[in-house]
Design an enzyme around this catalytic site. Sequence first.
Site, PDB file in Angstrom:
ATOM      1  N   CYS A 140      27.890  13.555  44.231  1.00  0.00           N
ATOM      2  CA  CYS A 140      27.598  13.706  45.644  1.00  0.00           C
ATOM      3  C   CYS A 140      26.807  14.970  45.953  1.00  0.00           C
ATOM      4  O   CYS A 140      25.917  14.976  46.801  1.00  0.00           O
ATOM      5  CB  CYS A 140      28.866  13.641  46.459  1.00  0.00           C
ATOM      6  SG  CYS A 140      30.062  14.889  45.994  1.00  0.00           S
ATOM      7  N   HIS A 175      34.077  16.149  48.635  1.00  0.00           N
ATOM      8  CA  HIS A 175      32.816  15.442  48.851  1.00  0.00           C
ATOM      9  C   HIS A 175      31.828  16.387  49.530  1.00  0.00           C
ATOM     10  O   HIS A 175      32.204  17.402  50.109  1.00  0.00           O
ATOM     11  CB  HIS A 175      33.081  14.210  49.731  1.00  0.00           C
ATOM     12  CG  HIS A 175      31.941  13.256  49.790  1.00  0.00           C
ATOM     13  ND1 HIS A 175      31.345  12.740  48.666  1.00  0.00           N
ATOM     14  CD2 HIS A 175      31.291  12.695  50.845  1.00  0.00           C
ATOM     15  CE1 HIS A 175      30.376  11.917  49.021  1.00  0.00           C
ATOM     16  NE2 HIS A 175      30.315  11.879  50.346  1.00  0.00           N
ATOM     17  N   ASP A 214      25.046  10.476  54.765  1.00  0.00           N
ATOM     18  CA  ASP A 214      25.691  10.619  53.463  1.00  0.00           C
ATOM     19  C   ASP A 214      24.857   9.907  52.413  1.00  0.00           C
ATOM     20  O   ASP A 214      24.981   8.698  52.210  1.00  0.00           O
ATOM     21  CB  ASP A 214      27.113  10.045  53.488  1.00  0.00           C
ATOM     22  CG  ASP A 214      27.877  10.421  52.235  1.00  0.00           C
ATOM     23  OD1 ASP A 214      27.244  10.910  51.264  1.00  0.00           O
ATOM     24  OD2 ASP A 214      29.117  10.224  52.216  1.00  0.00           O
TER      25      ASP A 214
END
Lengths: 663, 321, 305
Positions: free
Chosen positions: A411, A454, A470
């Site tokens: 991520c 995250h 995202d």
Amino acid sequence: MKATNAKAQLLIGISFLLLAFSMLTTVMTWVLVLVVISVALQALPFFKVDIHHPSVRTINLFAILCALALAYTTWQAGLMIAMVNLLVMACALKILQMHTTRDYFIVVCVQFFLIGCGLIFEQSIFYAGFLAFVATLQLSSVAFHISPSRPLQKQIWLSIKISLQAMPICVLLFLVLPQLSPLWKMPSSQSKQTGLTEEITPGDIANLSQSGDLAFRAQFSGNIPAPHQRYWRGLVFEDFDGKTWRISEARKKMKRINYRLGRKTSPAYDYSKEFKYDVIIEPTNQQFLFALDAPLTTTRRTWLSPDFQIQSTIPLVTKFKYSVQSYPNTPLKGASDYFDVNMNLQVPETGNPKTKAWVRELRQQHRSNEAFILAVETFFFTEPFSYTLRPDLMPFDPVDTFLFDKQAGFCAHFSSAYAYIMRLAGIPARVVGGYQGGEMRKEQYMSIYQYDAHAWVEIWQPGIGWIRKDPTGFVAPDRISYGLERALAYEESFLEDSPFSLMKWRNTAVLNEIRLVLADIDFFWSKWVLGFDQERQLNLFRLLVGEIKPIRIALLLLAILFVISLFLLLFNYRVWFPKINNYPLHFYLKSLKYLAKQNIVRARQETPMAFYTRIAQQLSVQQRELFLTLTEQFNQVTYQVQTPSRERIKAMRQTLKAFKKSL
Amino acid sequence: MERWLTGRIPKQRAYQLDMSNIFIFPSRFGRWFLMMSGLLFILGTNYRNNMMLLLSFFLVSIFLVTLLSSFANFAKLQIHIGKTKSVFAGEELNIPIWIGDNDNQDFIPNQVEGNIHVSWWQQDTSITLDPNDFTNPVGISLATKERGEIELPRLTFENFYPLGLYRCWTHLNFESKIIVYPTPVSTALRPKNLQGEENSESVPSLIAGSDDFDSLKSYQKGEPMQHVAWKQVAKGGDWLSKTYVEDKGSTVWLDIQQFSDVDYETAISQLTYLVLQLAHQKVEYGLALPTHTIVPGSGDEHMNLCLTQLALLPKHSGEQK
Amino acid sequence: MDQSLDLAIREISKVVLGKQTQVKLALTCLLCRGHLLIEDLPGMGKTSLAHAIASTLGLQLSRVQFTSDLLPADILGVNIFDSEAKRFVFHQGPVFSQILLADEINRASPKTQSALLEAMEEKQVSIDGETYSLPDPFFVIATQNPTHQSGTYPLPESQLDRFFMRIQLGFPDWQSEKTMLMELEEHTLDSINNVISSEAQTRLHQEVLKVSASSAIVEYILRLVTYTRESEDFPNPLSPRASKSLLLAAKAWALLAGRSYVLPEDVQAILPSVAEHRLRSAYSDSATSHVFSDLLLSRVDTLAA
């Protein structure tokens, strides 16, 4: 004065050993070695091994050396770690020379204090149970010191009994004694900070994702957010040097000023949708807290910064509970657009040439922001990007390498690259670190683990504010909807560094159930014991006395005092109601008491029959007969039969009753 | 302090410990323990650590819980003094103390637990008794300096059961008539009447008797047959008869007036010596003292009477003579 | 109740009139195989009692009148040279009998007294390196004049402990003495029959041991003896031997009363006889009273401490 007996010393040694090793992360290894050596030396006499004990001078010299070594080794670790180490070390040295009662009691006191120190670092119910065991050992040791010849089981039973008796009083005190605010600032344990850190380099969060530790728990009242809504905002990274994202210094400075001025961030909340929840966060030794966007909190010692980050005013050395209301529809718009926009356009001048060129080219094709963003999104969708916990190292021009060469990452890689692209294109963007996801348990509470860490991106849209993007979700939508495990299922890298974690066995029903029950216990413990605070205390008072007035509180405290005294009396009821041993004698003496009320008193040397013969004339016929029966029964049971059967005792009880009635 | 104690714990031979004579206060360890609990409370508050607060309250609760059991345990004690053997000044008195539990037999006997420390009031040295392992009576020694009836100092009993947090103690004042006899001082000077210069009737002399075999002499007709030395006769020798001696003492008077050349206390000490000597020799003797006259007699009781009277002579009556 | 015991009491009472209790006590003592000390003024029937007991039990009795010049050898016996056999022959003294009646024991010198008392304790006699056992059963019934009479050597406390019991006879009551005087010729020792055979004696002794004493009784006895050890009022505390004697005597007394278990009454009945001579000091002037035993009984609770 001979100090104390070997058993007391051995027990205190064992408990010390257990205690020191339970603080493995805090106590230096060489101090632990010292503890083992001193306990072993001290225990030798118990096993009938005679050794030449070091002299006091040797020990004192050794103590000075140890103190110097300690000062050197704990220099970096901070005051609190140093203090705990010092305490353990001093106790280890004192154990070597427990010569007098005084020495022994000093060791006992220090060890009780060490239990408290242990609780600074860990407060789980299981550790509490372990410490309770250690405390029992210590109390037994003291009991041995006071009455040396009683057997071990009796001593342990005594300490357990006393502890059990102390429990209700302890709970009462805990519930009613006022929860004070911290009296002064304590040195924090600068031990390793856990969870997210103040900077993020692609690859970092991947390490965090190897941990199955709990990050925090949230208990919702009302709506529960859907999985894709569970973005727990933590830190905002606005400073990028081509490799690493950091919290910007300017932002920090501004926050400090705002905090000092007591300026609060009050965004224009949109109350159309609301999540209401309490969070109990594990200690991180850092100050940031986590919440869904856009948070509003009223908990004391928390503060909302202009980047919508809730912060604690002191580092979290223990579990901490705070209540939040989040309004997800609120636009994230800070106090100063100008400040936000300018800061988030900054890019390093050198590095990542390929990306720069690519963005320039793409930007020329798509003049409008929306089109550009869409194009970038398409890029991520179309190129063969993959989501992995095992990305290759990208030491030079990491964004270039990631976007055009490796195309596999975590991520942080995605977010970093995405935000960099946006900034290059002149769209303000920043990376947000936090947690995404959470495991719901029986509609009661949500557990968020470290592997849920995250990173995502926020881009600025003029007039609206910050909008969440995202990029990980473009590539691995499972990560967002089902969590890390599902997203990584193909490469089986989930928690591969912790093979024994119960997390890994989530698919085995029984083990998973055990894990969840343990989680339940821990949650309950955190909520009711660790999370008990002034607010809950006041609620409790309200529940008990209604409206809170000084007189009512005073009455409540008096009542509690009364209850405690009642407990104390109850525990010692044998003082007033001793256990009857010899029922026949007890009954006979009772009958004598009844007679004494009639001024008929037995002389000390009179035997029961002689007494009866003397007083028979003073009684009525009925009384005489009953008393004769009682006397005969007593004589028979006491002198003839010797082991009174149940029936005989019963018969005697009846005679006594009848006799009492006849008087 | 002493007067207050006398009001609170009057002189008695036997004590049952109860509310009126037990003192209870946190021991030094107890005070440390409380201080430590306070420290934990502060630490817990400052770190907002409920577990530390709980620990601190737990320790305080233990402190509270043990208060009553501490007292109840000590209150089971029954202590009384036994008969004390008199000693001579300078020797150590051995005071027998009987320690018992409250043993009402219709109830389960409750044993006192925890070491009991016994010491003289305001003295540091104590002896430690383990109630699970000791025999009655407990001898407690007391140094004696001078003759006379001595007043026992208060005896302090301490107990720290169950966890040493409280010190239960009492200062008992035992009623006991203990006479310390004067130190015997040997004297070359024999009282004149002992050497028979003044009144020769009272010379203790060896009179032929039947008690101790003394020597053999040739048999003379008329002597009792029992005295014949049959073994010697059987060996074919002459008839011999055994003679026996019996130190049948005649009456001796000891008079303090005869010791005018030494000082008063020495005279008493020397008289003590002589009383012991005469008693050992089973001589009948009497004692003439300024205050008393004890008619001649013998035996242990007589000796004790004489020694007691010597012990109880007024301290400075030398001038009166 | 055992018939033979009843009978024995009746037989003895033919000679010693109106002294039922003392006779029973004496029998108790012998049932327990203990030695008996009878203490009283001369002419009170001490010797008659001893003779009567011996006859009733069918035991062989020898009597020694103790005097100040009596030697140990006069009691124990001597080695005499037998000129024909050319060797020493042991001539047994009067101690070699089943019942030795030691009259006026306190008239003999301490040396002789202790010789007898040693024989009592050991149930054997050592002379010139040879040991001779005494017959079984062997009882000593000693009589003693009140201690303060002149020309007496009071028995030391340590020796008194060896007597299981000490009883006093006292003057007979009016009626008994009148009966005695009226029927003078009937109350002779010859009229006494042997009613308890030696086998019966052994059996009775076994029965005494079998009488049950509950823990309450044992505790009562313990309270009694412990009190004498603790209290300043008792110069001579009771020894464990004394407590053993108390229990045994109480059992025998219970058997005499026809019971198979001991009551506190039994203990109280035998206490003065068993304990008084052990409690008082040798020089105490207490010929007839039970000062110490009475004090002790009044101080100690029968039921509980």
